[in-house]
Motif scaffolding. Sequence first.
Motif, PDB file in Angstrom:
ATOM      1  N   SER A 141      -3.663   5.456  -5.083  1.00 53.88           N
ATOM      2  CA  SER A 141      -4.748   5.123  -4.163  1.00 53.88           C
ATOM      3  C   SER A 141      -6.053   5.716  -4.686  1.00 53.88           C
ATOM      4  O   SER A 141      -6.068   6.757  -5.340  1.00 53.88           O
ATOM      5  CB  SER A 141      -4.447   5.665  -2.766  1.00 53.88           C
ATOM      6  OG  SER A 141      -4.340   7.088  -2.798  1.00 53.88           O
ATOM      7  N   GLY A 142      -7.151   5.034  -4.417  1.00 55.45           N
ATOM      8  CA  GLY A 142      -8.442   5.460  -4.931  1.00 55.45           C
ATOM      9  C   GLY A 142      -8.730   4.928  -6.316  1.00 55.45           C
ATOM     10  O   GLY A 142      -9.712   5.331  -6.951  1.00 55.45           O
ATOM     11  N   THR A 143      -7.884   3.999  -6.804  1.00 51.68           N
ATOM     12  CA  THR A 143      -8.095   3.357  -8.104  1.00 51.68           C
ATOM     13  C   THR A 143      -7.937   1.849  -7.944  1.00 51.68           C
ATOM     14  O   THR A 143      -7.506   1.359  -6.903  1.00 51.68           O
ATOM     15  CB  THR A 143      -7.090   3.867  -9.153  1.00 51.68           C
ATOM     16  OG1 THR A 143      -5.778   3.378  -8.828  1.00 51.68           O
ATOM     17  CG2 THR A 143      -7.067   5.382  -9.189  1.00 51.68           C
TER      18      THR A 143
ATOM     19  N   PRO B  71      -3.671  -0.604  -8.591  1.00 51.39           N
ATOM     20  CA  PRO B  71      -2.778  -1.396  -7.734  1.00 51.39           C
ATOM     21  C   PRO B  71      -3.171  -2.862  -7.637  1.00 51.39           C
ATOM     22  O   PRO B  71      -2.342  -3.696  -7.251  1.00 51.39           O
ATOM     23  CB  PRO B  71      -2.912  -0.703  -6.367  1.00 51.39           C
ATOM     24  CG  PRO B  71      -3.296   0.690  -6.689  1.00 51.39           C
ATOM     25  CD  PRO B  71      -4.196   0.577  -7.881  1.00 51.39           C
TER      26      PRO B  71
ATOM     27  N   ASP C 106       1.149   7.151  -6.145  1.00 49.59           N
ATOM     28  CA  ASP C 106      -0.063   7.969  -5.999  1.00 49.59           C
ATOM     29  C   ASP C 106      -1.252   7.357  -6.757  1.00 49.59           C
ATOM     30  O   ASP C 106      -1.951   8.039  -7.498  1.00 49.59           O
ATOM     31  CB  ASP C 106       0.198   9.394  -6.491  1.00 49.59           C
ATOM     32  CG  ASP C 106      -0.903  10.365  -6.040  1.00 49.59           C
ATOM     33  OD1 ASP C 106      -1.549  10.070  -5.011  1.00 49.59           O
ATOM     34  OD2 ASP C 106      -1.109  11.381  -6.713  1.00 49.59           O
TER      35      ASP C 106
ATOM     36  N   ILE D 259      -9.008  -1.862   0.530  1.00 46.99           N
ATOM     37  CA  ILE D 259      -7.720  -1.253   0.856  1.00 46.99           C
ATOM     38  C   ILE D 259      -7.412  -0.075  -0.063  1.00 46.99           C
ATOM     39  O   ILE D 259      -7.028   1.008   0.391  1.00 46.99           O
ATOM     40  CB  ILE D 259      -6.590  -2.296   0.779  1.00 46.99           C
ATOM     41  CG1 ILE D 259      -6.795  -3.386   1.835  1.00 46.99           C
ATOM     42  CG2 ILE D 259      -5.230  -1.628   0.957  1.00 46.99           C
ATOM     43  CD1 ILE D 259      -6.740  -2.901   3.261  1.00 46.99           C
ATOM     44  N   TYR D 260      -7.600  -0.254  -1.360  1.00 47.52           N
ATOM     45  CA  TYR D 260      -7.113   0.726  -2.330  1.00 47.52           C
ATOM     46  C   TYR D 260      -8.184   1.676  -2.858  1.00 47.52           C
ATOM     47  O   TYR D 260      -7.859   2.788  -3.262  1.00 47.52           O
ATOM     48  CB  TYR D 260      -6.473   0.003  -3.520  1.00 47.52           C
ATOM     49  CG  TYR D 260      -5.199  -0.717  -3.174  1.00 47.52           C
ATOM     50  CD1 TYR D 260      -4.018  -0.023  -2.968  1.00 47.52           C
ATOM     51  CD2 TYR D 260      -5.180  -2.103  -3.040  1.00 47.52           C
ATOM     52  CE1 TYR D 260      -2.840  -0.682  -2.643  1.00 47.52           C
ATOM     53  CE2 TYR D 260      -4.008  -2.777  -2.719  1.00 47.52           C
ATOM     54  CZ  TYR D 260      -2.841  -2.057  -2.511  1.00 47.52           C
ATOM     55  OH  TYR D 260      -1.684  -2.711  -2.191  1.00 47.52           O
TER      56      TYR D 260
ATOM     57  N   GLU E  79     -11.704   5.027  -0.615  1.00 50.47           N
ATOM     58  CA  GLU E  79     -11.823   6.481  -0.521  1.00 50.47           C
ATOM     59  C   GLU E  79     -12.467   7.102  -1.753  1.00 50.47           C
ATOM     60  O   GLU E  79     -12.822   8.282  -1.732  1.00 50.47           O
ATOM     61  CB  GLU E  79     -10.431   7.085  -0.319  1.00 50.47           C
ATOM     62  CG  GLU E  79      -9.494   6.833  -1.481  1.00 50.47           C
ATOM     63  CD  GLU E  79      -8.070   7.246  -1.164  1.00 50.47           C
ATOM     64  OE1 GLU E  79      -7.570   8.156  -1.852  1.00 50.47           O
ATOM     65  OE2 GLU E  79      -7.475   6.674  -0.241  1.00 50.47           O
TER      66      GLU E  79
ATOM     67  N   TRP F 149       2.202   1.706  -3.641  1.00 51.64           N
ATOM     68  CA  TRP F 149       1.234   2.153  -4.635  1.00 51.64           C
ATOM     69  C   TRP F 149       0.636   3.516  -4.285  1.00 51.64           C
ATOM     70  O   TRP F 149       0.389   4.335  -5.178  1.00 51.64           O
ATOM     71  CB  TRP F 149       0.110   1.132  -4.773  1.00 51.64           C
ATOM     72  CG  TRP F 149       0.521  -0.138  -5.420  1.00 51.64           C
ATOM     73  CD1 TRP F 149       0.706  -1.352  -4.824  1.00 51.64           C
ATOM     74  CD2 TRP F 149       0.833  -0.336  -6.807  1.00 51.64           C
ATOM     75  NE1 TRP F 149       1.110  -2.290  -5.730  1.00 51.64           N
ATOM     76  CE2 TRP F 149       1.187  -1.701  -6.967  1.00 51.64           C
ATOM     77  CE3 TRP F 149       0.829   0.497  -7.921  1.00 51.64           C
ATOM     78  CZ2 TRP F 149       1.543  -2.237  -8.195  1.00 51.64           C
ATOM     79  CZ3 TRP F 149       1.171  -0.042  -9.153  1.00 51.64           C
ATOM     80  CH2 TRP F 149       1.524  -1.395  -9.283  1.00 51.64           C
ATOM     81  N   ALA F 150       0.400   3.759  -2.993  1.00 53.31           N
ATOM     82  CA  ALA F 150      -0.268   5.003  -2.594  1.00 53.31           C
ATOM     83  C   ALA F 150       0.710   6.160  -2.455  1.00 53.31           C
ATOM     84  O   ALA F 150       0.417   7.281  -2.898  1.00 53.31           O
ATOM     85  CB  ALA F 150      -1.020   4.788  -1.278  1.00 53.31           C
ATOM     86  N   LYS F 151       1.856   5.908  -1.833  1.00 54.64           N
ATOM     87  CA  LYS F 151       2.782   7.003  -1.558  1.00 54.64           C
ATOM     88  C   LYS F 151       3.761   7.252  -2.712  1.00 54.64           C
ATOM     89  O   LYS F 151       4.028   8.407  -3.066  1.00 54.64           O
ATOM     90  CB  LYS F 151       3.561   6.708  -0.269  1.00 54.64           C
ATOM     91  CG  LYS F 151       2.678   6.472   0.952  1.00 54.64           C
ATOM     92  CD  LYS F 151       1.794   7.676   1.262  1.00 54.64           C
ATOM     93  CE  LYS F 151       0.928   7.427   2.497  1.00 54.64           C
ATOM     94  NZ  LYS F 151       0.054   8.589   2.801  1.00 54.64           N
TER      95      LYS F 151
ATOM     96  N   TYR G  77       0.837  -1.210   0.000  1.00 52.66           N
ATOM     97  CA  TYR G  77       0.000   0.000   0.000  1.00 52.66           C
ATOM     98  C   TYR G  77       0.869   1.257   0.000  1.00 52.66           C
ATOM     99  O   TYR G  77       0.573   2.221  -0.716  1.00 52.66           O
ATOM    100  CB  TYR G  77      -0.925  -0.005   1.211  1.00 52.66           C
ATOM    101  CG  TYR G  77      -1.784   1.238   1.287  1.00 52.66           C
ATOM    102  CD1 TYR G  77      -2.939   1.360   0.525  1.00 52.66           C
ATOM    103  CD2 TYR G  77      -1.419   2.311   2.108  1.00 52.66           C
ATOM    104  CE1 TYR G  77      -3.721   2.504   0.571  1.00 52.66           C
ATOM    105  CE2 TYR G  77      -2.195   3.450   2.169  1.00 52.66           C
ATOM    106  CZ  TYR G  77      -3.354   3.554   1.400  1.00 52.66           C
ATOM    107  OH  TYR G  77      -4.110   4.686   1.451  1.00 52.66           O
TER     108      TYR G  77
END
Length: 277
Positions: A136-138, A141, A134, A215-216, A219, A129-131, A126
Amino acid sequence: MKRRRASLEWVAVHSLGVAAALFFTLPFVFVFLTSLMSDSQALSRDLVPHTWEWGNYKSVLHTPGFLTWWRNTLLYAGLGTVLTVVSSVPVAYALAKFRFRGRNLSLMLVISMMMLPPQVVVIPMYLFWAKQLDLSGTLWPLIVPMAFGDAFSVFLLRQFLMTIPNEYLDAAKVDGCGDLRTLLRVVLPMARPGIAAVALFQFFYAWNDYFGPQIYASENPGAWTLSYGLESFKGAHHTDWNLTMAATVLVMAPVILVFFFAQKAFVEGVTLTGVKG
């Protein structure tokens, strides 16, 4: 006496088969019948609808976001299945038919990855992929890693490819085929049942996946899948059990239809994977 004994055995075996079929089928029948009831009847003890409310399905389909969940799930399951099959077949072919140093070690690494729970790597994955990316929210990942193979799919395909006699591959090479052409022209047509089994396993997993989208994509409601969106739908209609059951039927129906039409190839592929070790 032998004829009577055979008749009794036939009755006993088929009775157990009918009982098992009812055990697995009745919950689906209950969900389907409840989805066609009115609001008040869905909370009663009635098992059969007084009036068949087919409009419940129309109400569910007109729920804001439901068709978006459908589109996202088809993207996730469809594209993920294609990527998994395309990336896993060459690896399984190499492990099954090539002789190279470290082959057994590679196979042990694949098996060890099957034993690794996804929860163990969820935090570093996470963060990556998120940090770092960027995303996250898709759903990317969850989709992109499938382009690099899946341990279970590789192992299952490897077991199936072991059942293909090496004589076919040797004959193709005598005719001038290289390894890639042998894979495309000889191995793939013979491995259709195994590929179908892997594709169905992956499709069912992605279609029913709740943990990954939570998880991904939690949001961003625009990236929700059916499995995650159904939880939100149930929370918004916690007293409308007829609508909740109608939404459940719409989520289950594609999986049931896919398995119904592909069960022959699925069963054949799973059965033949255990012929050779």
